[in-house]
Design a protein around this motif. Structure first.
Motif, PDB file in Angstrom:
ATOM      1  N   ARG A   1      -4.810   0.859   6.192  1.00 34.45           N
ATOM      2  CA  ARG A   1      -5.706   0.910   7.244  1.00 34.45           C
ATOM      3  C   ARG A   1      -7.087  -0.005   7.123  1.00 34.45           C
ATOM      4  O   ARG A   1      -7.490  -0.658   7.824  1.00 34.45           O
TER       5      ARG A   1
ATOM      6  N   THR B   1       1.490   1.497  12.105  1.00 36.52           N
ATOM      7  CA  THR B   1       1.035   2.486  13.080  1.00 36.52           C
ATOM      8  C   THR B   1       1.670   2.323  14.323  1.00 36.52           C
ATOM      9  O   THR B   1       2.682   1.386  14.661  1.00 36.52           O
TER      10      THR B   1
ATOM     11  N   GLU C   1      -4.904   2.041  18.273  1.00 38.85           N
ATOM     12  CA  GLU C   1      -4.053   2.075  17.269  1.00 38.85           C
ATOM     13  C   GLU C   1      -2.949   3.068  17.334  1.00 38.85           C
ATOM     14  O   GLU C   1      -1.986   2.629  16.676  1.00 38.85           O
TER      15      GLU C   1
ATOM     16  N   LEU D   1     -13.520   5.135  10.624  1.00 33.95           N
ATOM     17  CA  LEU D   1     -12.342   4.872   9.614  1.00 33.95           C
ATOM     18  C   LEU D   1     -12.243   5.980   8.449  1.00 33.95           C
ATOM     19  O   LEU D   1     -11.195   6.696   8.194  1.00 33.95           O
TER      20      LEU D   1
ATOM     21  N   ARG E   1      -2.058   4.730   2.605  1.00 34.98           N
ATOM     22  CA  ARG E   1      -2.475   4.764   3.727  1.00 34.98           C
ATOM     23  C   ARG E   1      -3.852   4.282   4.207  1.00 34.98           C
ATOM     24  O   ARG E   1      -4.080   3.527   5.141  1.00 34.98           O
TER      25      ARG E   1
ATOM     26  N   PRO F   1     -10.255   2.152  15.335  1.00 35.49           N
ATOM     27  CA  PRO F   1      -8.918   2.739  14.858  1.00 35.49           C
ATOM     28  C   PRO F   1      -9.106   4.321  14.897  1.00 35.49           C
ATOM     29  O   PRO F   1     -10.196   4.907  15.368  1.00 35.49           O
TER      30      PRO F   1
ATOM     31  N   TYR G   1      -0.868   6.904  12.465  1.00 34.30           N
ATOM     32  CA  TYR G   1      -0.244   6.085  11.332  1.00 34.30           C
ATOM     33  C   TYR G   1       1.027   6.419  11.306  1.00 34.30           C
ATOM     34  O   TYR G   1       1.411   8.026  11.445  1.00 34.30           O
TER      35      TYR G   1
END
Length: 267
Positions: free
Chosen positions: A211, A143, A130, A231, A207, A16, A133
């Motif tokens: 994730r 995403t 990914e 992350l 958010r 990510p 976002y």
């Protein structure tokens, strides 16, 4: 389908990202979705809860969960996971028969727990990055990679969408199941509203929660420690949790009384 499964046999999982370069746009879309929810969607969900009781809502939720299982089964095949596909097919068939059309969930009691996956997870297992976002109008958190699950899963795998697409009626009644599903999902989300209200910045809370949930889906609930650190930004040079906490407190003092959904944080 078999050719796609063969190509995916050697796929890797993409890590990510931690940045949010589209934050300005995302906050505007978050504000738009939040206003739409408060004005239209939530009041309808509140009315739905008033005219139903928990057992009825649970049965309706079980029905829609089961009827949408082809989304998971189709993506299990695309991810080269035939055992998962067979297991989820068995779960769907048991709930359709023993569970009286899917309104009950005997499969879970028989040792076949609910498993969810989608085309966004499939792309991640291919190794596709990914991307940024992204908050989509009407659809919410996503995403650049996950946004493709909306057209792909909706068009190819979702039975409700396929049913509505292949029928024509003057007043559009064939879209009623999709509408009931959305209301049911919003009603279930009301139980988690207190978490969002207690967050100092609901946008950041949503958010990060999104994730994290996607990360656990990709890694079957057991992501590697280094991926979690990435992350959370713990792998960045100069990371100082005390400094981050101090910046958060300063931001809270500066923006007391503001709507945090539209005001960017200090960090």
């Amino acid at each position: 389908m078999l050719a796609a499964v063969a190509l995916l046999a050697g796929c890797t999982i993409a890590p990510p990202r931690t940045d949010d370069p589209l934050e300005k746009f995302n906050r505007k879309m978050y504000g738009f979705n939040d206003a739409l929810d408060r004005a239209v969607i939530r009041p309808v969900a509140v009315g739905y809860r008033k005219v139903t009781n928990p057992p009825v809502r649970r049965s309706i939720g079980d029905f829609f969960t089961n009827i949408r299982m082809p989304i998971t089964i189709g993506n299990d095949l695309l991810q080269a996971r035939p055992i998962h596909a067979l297991r989820n097919t068995g779960r769907m068939l048991i709930n359709l028969t023993v569970g009286i059309g899917g309104f009950f969930d005997p499969a879970t009691k028989m040792g076949l727990p609910l498993e969810n996956t989608d085309f966004g997870v499939t792309l991640a297992r291919w190794g596709l990055p990914e991307g940024d976002y992204l908050v989509l109008p009407f659809f919410g958190p996503s995403t650049v990679r996950d946004m493709w699950r909306i057209p792909v899963d909706g068009y190819f795998f979702n039975p409700l969408s396929r049913y509505a697409r292949h029928h024509d009626f003057k007043a559009g009644q064939y879209y009623l199941p999709e509408l009931i599903y959305l209301i049911s999902e919003r009603s279930r989300a009301m139980d988690a509203e207190d978490f969002l209200k207690s967050a100092y910045d609901p946008y950041v809370f949503m958010r990060d929660a999104y994730r994290q949930r996607r990360l656990y889906l990709i890694y079957d609930g057991n992501p590697p420690a280094n991926v979690i650190e990435k992350l959370q930004g713990l792998d960045e040079n100069g990371y100082d949790p005390e400094q981050l906490l101090d910046e958060q407190r300063q931001w809270e003092k500066q923006h007391q009384g503001e709507n945090p959904a539209t005001a960017p944080p200090a960090y």
